[in-house]
Design a protein around this motif. Structure first.
Motif, PDB file in Angstrom:
ATOM      1  N   LYS A  20      38.931  24.783 -31.021  1.00 27.72           N
ATOM      2  CA  LYS A  20      40.003  24.455 -31.961  1.00 27.72           C
ATOM      3  C   LYS A  20      39.563  23.361 -32.933  1.00 27.72           C
ATOM      4  CE  LYS A  20      43.912  25.809 -29.059  1.00 27.72           C
ATOM      5  NZ  LYS A  20      45.180  25.364 -28.428  1.00 27.72           N
ATOM      6  N   TYR A  21      38.767  22.419 -32.430  1.00 27.06           N
ATOM      7  CA  TYR A  21      38.281  21.340 -33.291  1.00 27.06           C
ATOM      8  C   TYR A  21      37.356  21.889 -34.376  1.00 27.06           C
ATOM      9  CZ  TYR A  21      35.792  17.147 -34.783  1.00 27.06           C
ATOM     10  OH  TYR A  21      35.230  16.150 -35.534  1.00 27.06           O
ATOM     11  N   SER A  33      38.795  24.357 -41.692  1.00 21.15           N
ATOM     12  CA  SER A  33      40.037  24.681 -42.390  1.00 21.15           C
ATOM     13  C   SER A  33      40.345  23.605 -43.431  1.00 21.15           C
ATOM     14  CB  SER A  33      41.192  24.780 -41.393  1.00 21.15           C
ATOM     15  OG  SER A  33      41.532  23.494 -40.908  1.00 21.15           O
ATOM     16  N   PRO A  34      41.218  23.912 -44.387  1.00 21.96           N
ATOM     17  CA  PRO A  34      41.573  22.917 -45.409  1.00 21.96           C
ATOM     18  C   PRO A  34      42.579  21.873 -44.923  1.00 21.96           C
ATOM     19  CG  PRO A  34      42.752  24.970 -45.800  1.00 21.96           C
ATOM     20  CD  PRO A  34      41.803  25.235 -44.662  1.00 21.96           C
ATOM     21  N   ALA A  58      41.344  15.676 -36.642  1.00 22.78           N
ATOM     22  CA  ALA A  58      41.259  15.329 -35.222  1.00 22.78           C
ATOM     23  C   ALA A  58      41.980  16.374 -34.375  1.00 22.78           C
ATOM     24  CB  ALA A  58      41.861  13.954 -34.978  1.00 22.78           C
ATOM     25  N   GLU A  59      41.449  16.626 -33.201  1.00 27.38           N
ATOM     26  CA  GLU A  59      42.090  17.537 -32.254  1.00 27.38           C
ATOM     27  C   GLU A  59      42.620  16.705 -31.092  1.00 27.38           C
ATOM     28  OE1 GLU A  59      43.679  20.822 -30.597  1.00 27.38           O
ATOM     29  OE2 GLU A  59      42.768  20.640 -32.584  1.00 27.38           O
ATOM     30  N   LYS A  60      43.893  16.847 -30.795  1.00 27.26           N
ATOM     31  CA  LYS A  60      44.522  16.031 -29.763  1.00 27.26           C
ATOM     32  C   LYS A  60      44.832  16.868 -28.529  1.00 27.26           C
ATOM     33  CE  LYS A  60      46.726  12.934 -33.114  1.00 27.26           C
ATOM     34  NZ  LYS A  60      48.010  12.337 -33.574  1.00 27.26           N
TER      35      LYS A  60
END
Length: 209
Positions: A177-178, A184-185, A190-192
């Motif tokens: 996902k990160y 992506s725009p 950050a991925e939480k």
């Protein structure tokens, strides 16, 4: 009123010096003999081990080799507290906490029930540590009405299992996902992730090592 309850050691806490000394012990009569599983977390230049042994020492809660299903234990227990204060039976953690905080001096809750409700609130908000939009554990309201049964329940085994499961799954798939987010725009790169359970035990481990 809380001094002799099963969470008294967790509420009072242990001194850091005493806890450091305890962590050197290899065997302890409260340690689980067959509760397996541990995880290592790399934080900065440190690797923090989190297992049932550390959880037991930090919380002071006792373990058993297995934890009987609370739903099975409370299957035939009275639902007096649930009927008395939560008649509709649809209460989440946030609603429960707000209701408890707003209890005034003229409330119809007896002193014994105040202690029991406070124990369940502490369990839900601190030890279980779940999203406050989730429903409360109704079986806990049944179990706490029998304080002997509540105190003898294997809370260490139950809470460690929930916490360890959360640690084990919270980052699964997050790396993909990160990478997708980086490409992506979207402004937030950050991925939480959320960790539920008694995470404070892990935070204490990090502070004392």
């Amino acid at each position: 009123r809380y001094r002799h309850k099963c969470f008294s050691s967790t509420l009072s806490g242990m001194g850091r010096k005493k806890l450091r000394e305890s962590l050197k012990i290899k065997e302890h009569d409260r340690f689980p003999s067959r509760v397996s599983g541990y995880c290592n977390w790399e934080i900065g230049n440190e690797v923090i081990r989190f297992s049932a042994v550390e959880f037991c020492l930090v919380t002071g809660l006792t373990f058993k080799d297995s934890c009987e299903s609370p739903l099975h234990i409370t299957k035939h227990m009275d639902k007096r507290i649930l009927r008395s204060y939560f008649r509709d039976g649809k209460v989440n953690v946030k609603m429960f906490a707000n209701w408890f905080r707003n209890l005034g001096p003229d409330n119809n809750v007896c002193d014994d029930d105040m202690v029991k409700l406070a124990l369940v609130l502490f369990l839900e908000m601190t030890l279980v540590g779940k999203d406050d939009r989730n429903a409360i554990m109704y079986w806990a309201l049944q179990l706490v009405d029998d304080l002997d049964a509540f105190n003898s329940f294997s809370w260490g085994t139950f809470l460690y299992g929930r916490t360890f499961d959360s640690f084990s799954t919270c980052v699964v798939g997050r790396d993909d996902k990160y990478m997708e987010r980086l490409e992506s725009p979207a402004k937030r790169k950050a991925e939480k992730y959320n960790v539920y359970g008694f995470v404070t035990a892990f935070q204490v481990m990090r502070d004392i090592l």
